[in-house]
Design an enzyme around this catalytic site. Sequence first.
Site, PDB file in Angstrom:
ATOM      1  CB  CYS A  43     -32.769 -54.767   8.027  1.00 36.11           C
ATOM      2  SG  CYS A  43     -33.776 -55.722   6.898  1.00 36.11           S
ATOM      3  CB  CYS A  48     -37.031 -54.611   6.798  1.00 36.81           C
ATOM      4  SG  CYS A  48     -35.755 -53.380   6.672  1.00 36.81           S
ATOM      5  CE  LYS A  51     -42.004 -53.116   7.304  1.00 37.82           C
ATOM      6  NZ  LYS A  51     -41.245 -51.925   6.959  1.00 37.82           N
ATOM      7  CE1 TYR A 178     -40.055 -45.727   3.088  1.00 36.30           C
ATOM      8  CE2 TYR A 178     -39.480 -43.456   3.621  1.00 36.30           C
ATOM      9  CZ  TYR A 178     -39.492 -44.514   2.726  1.00 36.30           C
ATOM     10  OH  TYR A 178     -38.952 -44.356   1.476  1.00 36.30           O
ATOM     11  CD  GLU A 182     -43.449 -49.455   6.674  1.00 35.45           C
ATOM     12  OE1 GLU A 182     -42.671 -49.778   7.589  1.00 35.45           O
ATOM     13  OE2 GLU A 182     -43.165 -49.570   5.461  1.00 35.45           O
ATOM     14  CG  HIS A 437     -57.188 -59.468 -18.616  1.00 36.23           C
ATOM     15  ND1 HIS A 437     -57.538 -58.273 -18.036  1.00 36.23           N
ATOM     16  CD2 HIS A 437     -58.330 -60.172 -18.773  1.00 36.23           C
ATOM     17  CE1 HIS A 437     -58.845 -58.263 -17.845  1.00 36.23           C
ATOM     18  NE2 HIS A 437     -59.349 -59.392 -18.277  1.00 36.23           N
ATOM     19  CD  GLU A 442     -55.162 -56.156 -17.066  1.00 33.95           C
ATOM     20  OE1 GLU A 442     -55.135 -56.383 -18.273  1.00 33.95           O
ATOM     21  OE2 GLU A 442     -56.025 -56.643 -16.298  1.00 33.95           O
TER      22      GLU A 442
HETATM   23  P1  NDP Z   1     -39.411 -40.280   8.165  1.00 34.81           P
HETATM   24  O1  NDP Z   1     -38.351 -39.338   7.747  1.00 34.81           O
HETATM   25  O2  NDP Z   1     -40.011 -41.187   7.165  1.00 34.81           O
HETATM   26  O3  NDP Z   1     -40.616 -39.432   8.788  1.00 34.81           O
HETATM   27  C1  NDP Z   1     -40.397 -38.549   9.851  1.00 34.81           C
HETATM   28  C2  NDP Z   1     -41.713 -37.951  10.279  1.00 34.81           C
HETATM   29  O4  NDP Z   1     -41.519 -37.257  11.498  1.00 34.81           O
HETATM   30  C3  NDP Z   1     -42.306 -36.969   9.300  1.00 34.81           C
HETATM   31  O5  NDP Z   1     -43.696 -37.113   9.303  1.00 34.81           O
HETATM   32  C4  NDP Z   1     -41.873 -35.607   9.852  1.00 34.81           C
HETATM   33  O6  NDP Z   1     -42.843 -34.620   9.631  1.00 34.81           O
HETATM   34  C5  NDP Z   1     -41.847 -35.872  11.350  1.00 34.81           C
HETATM   35  N1  NDP Z   1     -40.805 -35.133  12.041  1.00 34.81           N
HETATM   36  C6  NDP Z   1     -39.505 -35.018  11.692  1.00 34.81           C
HETATM   37  N2  NDP Z   1     -38.839 -34.289  12.592  1.00 34.81           N
HETATM   38  C7  NDP Z   1     -39.725 -33.926  13.543  1.00 34.81           C
HETATM   39  C8  NDP Z   1     -39.640 -33.163  14.731  1.00 34.81           C
HETATM   40  N3  NDP Z   1     -38.496 -32.612  15.120  1.00 34.81           N
HETATM   41  N4  NDP Z   1     -40.771 -32.976  15.450  1.00 34.81           N
HETATM   42  C9  NDP Z   1     -41.927 -33.532  15.063  1.00 34.81           C
HETATM   43  N5  NDP Z   1     -42.063 -34.266  13.947  1.00 34.81           N
HETATM   44  C10 NDP Z   1     -40.979 -34.463  13.202  1.00 34.81           C
HETATM   45  O7  NDP Z   1     -38.805 -41.064   9.409  1.00 34.81           O
HETATM   46  P2  NDP Z   1     -39.146 -42.483  10.063  1.00 34.81           P
HETATM   47  O8  NDP Z   1     -38.663 -42.380  11.463  1.00 34.81           O
HETATM   48  O9  NDP Z   1     -40.541 -42.884   9.813  1.00 34.81           O
HETATM   49  O10 NDP Z   1     -38.208 -43.482   9.264  1.00 34.81           O
HETATM   50  C11 NDP Z   1     -36.788 -43.281   9.219  1.00 34.81           C
HETATM   51  C12 NDP Z   1     -36.222 -43.861   7.952  1.00 34.81           C
HETATM   52  O11 NDP Z   1     -36.258 -45.282   8.021  1.00 34.81           O
HETATM   53  C13 NDP Z   1     -37.012 -43.534   6.691  1.00 34.81           C
HETATM   54  O12 NDP Z   1     -36.614 -42.318   6.145  1.00 34.81           O
HETATM   55  C14 NDP Z   1     -36.707 -44.684   5.786  1.00 34.81           C
HETATM   56  O13 NDP Z   1     -35.549 -44.388   5.050  1.00 34.81           O
HETATM   57  C15 NDP Z   1     -36.425 -45.835   6.738  1.00 34.81           C
HETATM   58  N6  NDP Z   1     -37.562 -46.777   6.746  1.00 34.81           N
HETATM   59  C16 NDP Z   1     -37.927 -47.392   5.588  1.00 34.81           C
HETATM   60  C17 NDP Z   1     -38.976 -48.271   5.555  1.00 34.81           C
HETATM   61  C18 NDP Z   1     -39.361 -48.906   4.262  1.00 34.81           C
HETATM   62  O14 NDP Z   1     -38.538 -48.918   3.341  1.00 34.81           O
HETATM   63  N7  NDP Z   1     -40.581 -49.440   4.114  1.00 34.81           N
HETATM   64  C19 NDP Z   1     -39.764 -48.582   6.750  1.00 34.81           C
HETATM   65  C20 NDP Z   1     -39.315 -47.871   7.923  1.00 34.81           C
HETATM   66  C21 NDP Z   1     -38.248 -47.014   7.904  1.00 34.81           C
HETATM   67  P3  NDP Z   1     -42.899 -33.670   8.333  1.00 34.81           P
HETATM   68  O15 NDP Z   1     -42.702 -34.547   7.118  1.00 34.81           O
HETATM   69  O16 NDP Z   1     -44.238 -33.091   8.405  1.00 34.81           O
HETATM   70  O17 NDP Z   1     -41.812 -32.698   8.476  1.00 34.81           O
END
Ligand code: NDP
Length: 448
Positions: A43, A48, A51, A178, A182, A437, A442
Amino acid sequence: MTDFDFDLFVIGAGSGGVRASRIAASHGARVAVAEEFRVGGTCVIRGCVPKKLLVYASHFAHELQDTANYGWTIGEATFDWAKLRDFVASDVDRLERAYTSTLDSNKVEHFHERATVAGPNTVRLASGREVTARVILIAVGAWPVLPEIDGVEHCITSNEVFHLPELPKRIVIQGAGYIALEFAGVFNALGSHVTVVNRSDKILRSYDHDLTDRLLPILQARGIEFAFNRPIGRVEKQADGSLLVHAGEGEPIPADVVLVATGRKPKTDGLGLEGVGITLGHNGEIPVDEYGQTACPSIYAVGDVTDRVQLTPVAIREGHAFADTVFGNMPRSTAYDCIPSAVFTQPPIASVGLTEQQARAVHGHVKVFTSDFRPMMNMFAAKAERGFYKLVVDPASDRVLGVHLLGPDAAEVLQAAAIAVKAGLTKAQFDATVALHPSMAEELVLMR
Ligand code: NDP
């Protein structure tokens, strides 16, 4: 006194590990923590915090465009990636010092080296030294998953993205979760050409579909390209050093940087857990009970390494509850319902409780209230982007089961709404609250 070197040995000084160390020490435990990289964890060091600073930086790009009707004439604006990158890095250094001094002021001994589990009460440090503890806590977090494709060595992950030598002219981002979205927002605003490539046609799969269906065209209108239903194939380095991304069918996509963001996996490889009777889950996670205890009674785990909810505030809660339970004689567990979350896209989305889709699966029939509005600031700036708020309500109890927001400052608005959802307030109680407001928030009390 015990025969152990420490009462608690924590492996990993991230959000969960530092909180657990500090609280256990405050309960009188003799605590040590080992960290192989930097104090603060994902983080603070490469997640976080840096970012969010990049997100703030990229907001200016949009706001500068919106100033004309507000009476401002801005001269030619220029952007310096290296300056931003280095300021962000120095802020990360400051936070690392703050985390380190928290450990020091709580008399937590720290080892700057890798530690693995050598026995139920023994930790082996990279130097070869063995240290014993009555309790061991694993809080090593998660790590980006890299696909097994040719040319993966030319790709970067969110670990490296903060250190790019220059702003890429063209960036291809693999994944639509995510991290992918982002950073798509950040690089798009800062001037890169961004292509998001995903294996399916869904973005942010876990969010309410009404939100994501509205977010997607906004991101596209801002200039982010999406290549859907294209599993990443291989990444080829060209003679001029640029990259070519072969992804399913369709033309290869040229890029200067390829960022892979396809999920994160618990960082348990080589930790020695099998040797103490802990069988890892299918994603490499450590199975634990509600207090974080593993199959080996002297070993606990908190945070992303348990692969429950990969969010910093959850890891912090788990670490705190562990320390209170084991060293404070106050058994506490973490509640996983109504955890608010946000995605800092531009505009952001934020959500708490059940999505409409989840609520229908649980409750059958649900009532849905929505507000589709054009934020005042956008209207005045002649910007077409609309906001969208949604309440999901249980018709039997009138309880608000979920709040889902898309629009400027969605995360800031949602935190307060999350208190209401967690408290189990009803739609009638939302309605009984007088609107503030003029605000976007709101809308929460005006949906009929
Ligand atoms: P996510 O789980 O959010 O997204 C993964 C993405 O990768 C999806 O679009 C998925 O596609 C795709 N994917 C998964 N496996 C494969 C694969 N084998 N081949 C190709 N595409 C694949 O993961 P992130 O890496 O973005 O983030 C990890 C975690 O970090 C999040 O789950 C979250 O908990 C945390 N995080 C939180 C943030 C916040 O709170 N603002 C910011 C950044 C991270 P599909 O859905 O189509 O299957």
